[in-house]
Write a protein that holds these residues in place. Structure first.
Motif, PDB file in Angstrom:
ATOM      1  N   MET A   1     -33.249 -40.171  16.251  1.00  0.00           N
ATOM      2  CA  MET A   1     -34.172 -40.700  15.246  1.00  0.00           C
ATOM      3  C   MET A   1     -35.571 -40.720  15.835  1.00  0.00           C
ATOM      4  O   MET A   1     -35.877 -41.556  16.682  1.00  0.00           O
ATOM      5  N   ALA A   2     -36.400 -39.794  15.459  1.00  0.00           N
ATOM      6  CA  ALA A   2     -37.735 -39.660  16.047  1.00  0.00           C
ATOM      7  C   ALA A   2     -38.744 -40.546  15.316  1.00  0.00           C
ATOM      8  O   ALA A   2     -39.735 -40.094  14.756  1.00  0.00           O
ATOM      9  N   TYR A   3     -38.512 -41.867  15.333  1.00  0.00           N
ATOM     10  CA  TYR A   3     -39.410 -42.832  14.705  1.00  0.00           C
ATOM     11  C   TYR A   3     -39.817 -43.814  15.793  1.00  0.00           C
ATOM     12  O   TYR A   3     -39.042 -44.670  16.200  1.00  0.00           O
ATOM     13  N   TYR A   4     -41.025 -43.678  16.301  1.00  0.00           N
ATOM     14  CA  TYR A   4     -41.474 -44.437  17.474  1.00  0.00           C
ATOM     15  C   TYR A   4     -41.654 -45.914  17.145  1.00  0.00           C
ATOM     16  O   TYR A   4     -42.177 -46.274  16.087  1.00  0.00           O
ATOM     17  N   ARG A   5     -41.250 -46.757  18.106  1.00  0.00           N
ATOM     18  CA  ARG A   5     -41.405 -48.195  17.956  1.00  0.00           C
ATOM     19  C   ARG A   5     -41.768 -48.791  19.321  1.00  0.00           C
ATOM     20  O   ARG A   5     -41.259 -48.350  20.356  1.00  0.00           O
ATOM     21  N   ARG A   6     -42.626 -49.797  19.317  1.00  0.00           N
ATOM     22  CA  ARG A   6     -43.036 -50.483  20.542  1.00  0.00           C
ATOM     23  C   ARG A   6     -42.881 -51.986  20.337  1.00  0.00           C
ATOM     24  O   ARG A   6     -43.387 -52.535  19.347  1.00  0.00           O
ATOM     25  N   VAL A   7     -42.183 -52.645  21.273  1.00  0.00           N
ATOM     26  CA  VAL A   7     -41.882 -54.065  21.158  1.00  0.00           C
ATOM     27  C   VAL A   7     -42.151 -54.737  22.500  1.00  0.00           C
ATOM     28  O   VAL A   7     -41.713 -54.241  23.553  1.00  0.00           O
ATOM     29  N   GLY A   8     -42.876 -55.852  22.497  1.00  0.00           N
ATOM     30  CA  GLY A   8     -43.088 -56.620  23.714  1.00  0.00           C
ATOM     31  C   GLY A   8     -44.110 -55.995  24.648  1.00  0.00           C
ATOM     32  O   GLY A   8     -45.032 -55.284  24.227  1.00  0.00           O
ATOM     33  N   ASP A   9     -43.921 -56.257  25.942  1.00  0.00           N
ATOM     34  CA  ASP A   9     -44.903 -55.919  26.971  1.00  0.00           C
ATOM     35  C   ASP A   9     -44.509 -54.623  27.677  1.00  0.00           C
ATOM     36  O   ASP A   9     -43.503 -54.573  28.383  1.00  0.00           O
ATOM     37  N   VAL A  10     -45.294 -53.568  27.478  1.00  0.00           N
ATOM     38  CA  VAL A  10     -45.052 -52.288  28.157  1.00  0.00           C
ATOM     39  C   VAL A  10     -46.368 -51.817  28.776  1.00  0.00           C
ATOM     40  O   VAL A  10     -47.456 -52.151  28.289  1.00  0.00           O
ATOM     41  N   PRO A  11     -46.301 -51.024  29.847  1.00  0.00           N
ATOM     42  CA  PRO A  11     -47.533 -50.537  30.486  1.00  0.00           C
ATOM     43  C   PRO A  11     -48.171 -49.424  29.660  1.00  0.00           C
ATOM     44  O   PRO A  11     -47.517 -48.793  28.824  1.00  0.00           O
ATOM     45  N   SER A  40     -34.996 -41.125  23.241  1.00  0.00           N
ATOM     46  CA  SER A  40     -34.847 -42.086  24.323  1.00  0.00           C
ATOM     47  C   SER A  40     -35.800 -43.247  24.111  1.00  0.00           C
ATOM     48  O   SER A  40     -36.716 -43.198  23.285  1.00  0.00           O
ATOM     49  N   SER A  41     -35.580 -44.305  24.886  1.00  0.00           N
ATOM     50  CA  SER A  41     -36.499 -45.434  24.957  1.00  0.00           C
ATOM     51  C   SER A  41     -36.586 -45.890  26.409  1.00  0.00           C
ATOM     52  O   SER A  41     -35.665 -45.667  27.201  1.00  0.00           O
ATOM     53  N   LEU A  42     -37.692 -46.552  26.735  1.00  0.00           N
ATOM     54  CA  LEU A  42     -37.902 -47.128  28.065  1.00  0.00           C
ATOM     55  C   LEU A  42     -37.910 -48.646  27.937  1.00  0.00           C
ATOM     56  O   LEU A  42     -38.681 -49.213  27.144  1.00  0.00           O
ATOM     57  N   HIS A 206     -35.012 -51.171   9.814  1.00  0.00           N
ATOM     58  CA  HIS A 206     -35.563 -52.395  10.375  1.00  0.00           C
ATOM     59  C   HIS A 206     -35.027 -52.605  11.786  1.00  0.00           C
ATOM     60  O   HIS A 206     -33.849 -52.906  11.982  1.00  0.00           O
ATOM     61  N   GLY A 207     -35.903 -52.419  12.776  1.00  0.00           N
ATOM     62  CA  GLY A 207     -35.538 -52.599  14.170  1.00  0.00           C
ATOM     63  C   GLY A 207     -35.922 -53.973  14.676  1.00  0.00           C
ATOM     64  O   GLY A 207     -36.532 -54.779  13.963  1.00  0.00           O
ATOM     65  N   PRO A 208     -35.592 -54.291  15.931  1.00  0.00           N
ATOM     66  CA  PRO A 208     -35.971 -55.583  16.517  1.00  0.00           C
ATOM     67  C   PRO A 208     -37.484 -55.755  16.541  1.00  0.00           C
ATOM     68  O   PRO A 208     -38.231 -54.798  16.762  1.00  0.00           O
ATOM     69  N   GLY A 209     -37.952 -56.991  16.335  1.00  0.00           N
ATOM     70  CA  GLY A 209     -39.381 -57.262  16.306  1.00  0.00           C
ATOM     71  C   GLY A 209     -39.939 -57.802  17.597  1.00  0.00           C
ATOM     72  O   GLY A 209     -41.143 -57.732  17.827  1.00  0.00           O
ATOM     73  N   GLU A 210     -39.072 -58.381  18.449  1.00  0.00           N
ATOM     74  CA  GLU A 210     -39.523 -58.922  19.723  1.00  0.00           C
ATOM     75  C   GLU A 210     -38.352 -58.973  20.686  1.00  0.00           C
ATOM     76  O   GLU A 210     -37.189 -59.019  20.263  1.00  0.00           O
ATOM     77  N   PRO A 211     -38.615 -58.944  21.985  1.00  0.00           N
ATOM     78  CA  PRO A 211     -37.512 -59.001  22.948  1.00  0.00           C
ATOM     79  C   PRO A 211     -36.893 -60.394  23.010  1.00  0.00           C
ATOM     80  O   PRO A 211     -37.528 -61.388  22.626  1.00  0.00           O
ATOM     81  N   LEU A 212     -35.661 -60.482  23.499  1.00  0.00           N
ATOM     82  CA  LEU A 212     -34.976 -61.770  23.621  1.00  0.00           C
ATOM     83  C   LEU A 212     -35.347 -62.485  24.920  1.00  0.00           C
ATOM     84  O   LEU A 212     -35.388 -63.707  24.974  1.00  0.00           O
ATOM     85  N   THR A 213     -35.556 -61.726  25.986  1.00  0.00           N
ATOM     86  CA  THR A 213     -35.879 -62.244  27.324  1.00  0.00           C
ATOM     87  C   THR A 213     -34.962 -63.401  27.726  1.00  0.00           C
ATOM     88  O   THR A 213     -35.419 -64.476  28.100  1.00  0.00           O
ATOM     89  N   ALA A 214     -33.656 -63.175  27.615  1.00  0.00           N
ATOM     90  CA  ALA A 214     -32.679 -64.180  28.014  1.00  0.00           C
ATOM     91  C   ALA A 214     -32.571 -64.242  29.528  1.00  0.00           C
ATOM     92  O   ALA A 214     -32.903 -63.285  30.241  1.00  0.00           O
ATOM     93  N   ASP A 249     -40.302 -49.334  24.530  1.00  0.00           N
ATOM     94  CA  ASP A 249     -40.829 -48.452  23.493  1.00  0.00           C
ATOM     95  C   ASP A 249     -40.049 -47.145  23.487  1.00  0.00           C
ATOM     96  O   ASP A 249     -39.364 -46.800  24.454  1.00  0.00           O
ATOM     97  N   GLY A 250     -40.104 -46.445  22.358  1.00  0.00           N
ATOM     98  CA  GLY A 250     -39.412 -45.173  22.243  1.00  0.00           C
ATOM     99  C   GLY A 250     -38.854 -44.948  20.858  1.00  0.00           C
ATOM    100  O   GLY A 250     -39.229 -45.629  19.891  1.00  0.00           O
ATOM    101  N   CYS A 251     -37.949 -44.001  20.778  1.00  0.00           N
ATOM    102  CA  CYS A 251     -37.382 -43.584  19.490  1.00  0.00           C
ATOM    103  C   CYS A 251     -35.876 -43.818  19.401  1.00  0.00           C
ATOM    104  O   CYS A 251     -35.227 -43.332  18.473  1.00  0.00           O
ATOM    105  N   LEU A 252     -35.317 -44.548  20.352  1.00  0.00           N
ATOM    106  CA  LEU A 252     -33.882 -44.849  20.358  1.00  0.00           C
ATOM    107  C   LEU A 252     -33.716 -46.359  20.417  1.00  0.00           C
ATOM    108  O   LEU A 252     -34.129 -46.993  21.399  1.00  0.00           O
ATOM    109  N   TYR A 253     -33.110 -46.944  19.361  1.00  0.00           N
ATOM    110  CA  TYR A 253     -32.948 -48.401  19.308  1.00  0.00           C
ATOM    111  C   TYR A 253     -32.026 -48.741  18.142  1.00  0.00           C
ATOM    112  O   TYR A 253     -31.824 -47.935  17.220  1.00  0.00           O
ATOM    113  N   PRO A 254     -31.460 -49.925  18.142  1.00  0.00           N
ATOM    114  CA  PRO A 254     -30.625 -50.339  17.006  1.00  0.00           C
ATOM    115  C   PRO A 254     -31.492 -50.693  15.803  1.00  0.00           C
ATOM    116  O   PRO A 254     -32.652 -51.096  15.953  1.00  0.00           O
TER     117      PRO A 254
END
Length: 401
Positions: A1-11, A40-42, A206-214, A249-254
């Motif tokens: 799925m080539a739909y880019y998404r960025r969530v949380g803190d990335v460089p 993929s996603s990082l 609809h993907g995740p909007g923020e990390p869980l950071t458990a 970030d990336g194009c692979l995520y639930p």
């Protein structure tokens, strides 16, 4: 799925140093498909994502299957698999029961009111359809809200868990691939964007909007994986919680996709099943049958014509509305019909004629067509209606009226 998404803190640049406020490095993890050659996603972890402190055998739910032999159509009543008293004793991961399966795809069912353990399916993607109830699906990418009518699409090896919410039990129909599940290629441009003729688009995912950071230590994750002898399970204990991701970030995520956002394609005469397609995998497709206006030719017959599945088995899961073509067969909410390759099937007696003049269908069903024969799992054997195969003829097995 080539739909880019960025969530949380990335460089700002991938594969470069990324540090917290105290100067400690985050650990970058690439999660990718097809050996660095596909989506993929990082993900950026506080701890080492590879650090395990224990590994032991986990006995996975029964994965054995029985051939559909002698060949016949079948009706499976999934709601009979989980009596009410079992809802608080089983979860959506360890309590799922295999209904049908082959080497490409497995179809299971589960009903639960209790959280599942952390789980990772390393054999393929999962598309879990929520028949009823609601849940939070916590994942290494963040949390998803799932409700009735949602598909929850989980890429291979996504660590996650199911947490049912509300008063209604979570009823989950699990489509588990040996490989990946994605939108049909004909819906996408050569660069991966949904085209104008597609029945859904990026806004509906609809993907995740923020990390869980458990946080946590010595955290157990159940892993389903493959061996040379077939499917197996392992209990892995991680030194630190897998949900320690601060950003990705990336194009692979639930993601979730609601069946109610699927826009039906109709025509003057009856349209073939590919117009209902929503996803595809290796040797199988997934289709949605949703409420819609039907054929508007003055001489049209809105229910399907009789047809032989020459190359595929057709599996229909009935999960809402009133399915006109199956009236009189005993099929209802929570039913599965199994129409195998080699058998001609179609509307029940009387449905063909009754549909003439009908302007709309109020039905909801999820169909899986496979291109290799499906076999019955233990759950399918346990909930079969043995009278279904003879309903077109109005007789019992052996010819008795």
């Amino acid at each position: 799925m080539a739909y880019y998404r960025r969530v949380g803190d990335v460089p700002p640049k991938r594969h470069t140093q990324h540090r917290d406020e105290q100067g400690a490095l985050y650990f970058e993890e690439l999660m990718g498909e097809e050996g660095f050659s596909s989506d993929s996603s990082l993900l950026y972890h506080r701890g080492l994502p590879s650090a395990i402190v224990d590994s032991a055998v986990w006995e996975i739910p029964d994965a054995a299957t029985t051939p559909n032999h002698p060949l016949k159509p079948r009706h499976l009543k999934l709601h009979g698999l989980f009596p009410k008293e079992s809802w608080g004793e089983t979860d959506v991961v360890t309590g799922r029961r295999l209904v049908l399966g082959n080497a490409d795809v497995r179809l299971s069912y589960a009903v639960s009111t209790v959280p599942s353990p952390l789980y990772r399916n390393a054999t393929g993607d999962e598309a879990v359809y929520v028949e009823s109830g609601q849940a939070v699906v916590e994942t290494v990418f963040g949390a998803l809200q799932a409700k009735q009518g949602d598909y929850v699409v989980l890429p291979t090896s996504t660590t996650h868990r199911w947490i049912p919410e509300g008063d209604e039990p979570l009823r989950a129909y699990i489509i588990e691939a040996t490989g990946h599940i994605h939108p049909p290629k004909r819906y996408l441009s050569r660069f991966g964007q949904f085209l104008e003729h597609a029945p859904y688009c990026e806004r509906d995912l609809h993907g995740p909007g923020e990390p869980l950071t458990a946080t946590g230590t010595d955290v157990e994750v159940l892993v389903k994986h493959r061996t040379s002898r077939g499917l197996a399970g392992t209990r892995m204990v991680y030194a630190e919680h897998p949900f320690d991701v601060v950003g990705w970030d990336g194009c692979l995520y639930p993601f979730t996709f609601s069946v109610h956002d699927f826009e039906p394609i109709t025509g003057r005469v009856h349209q073939p099943p590919p117009v209902h397609q929503v996803f595809e995998g290796h040797n199988f497709v997934v289709c949605n049958f949703v409420p819609r206006k039907v054929d508007y030719h003055p001489l049209s017959i809105p229910v399907p014509y009789y047809h032989s599945n020459v190359d595929s088995d057709e599996i229909m899961f009935y999960c809402g509305g009133d399915y006109e073509a199956r009236k009189g067969s005993g099929i209802g909410q929570g039913s599965i019909s199994v129409h195998p390759g080699g058998h001609s099937h179609g509307p029940q007696p009387g449905a063909y004629e009754r549909s003439i003049g009908v302007e709309a269908f109020d039905e909801l069903a999820v169909m899986v067509d496979t291109f290799r024969p499906l076999e019955l799992g233990e759950g399918g054997v346990a909930c079969e209606d043995p009278a279904y195969a003879w309903t077109w003829a109005g007789r019992r097995a052996g010819g008795t009226p």
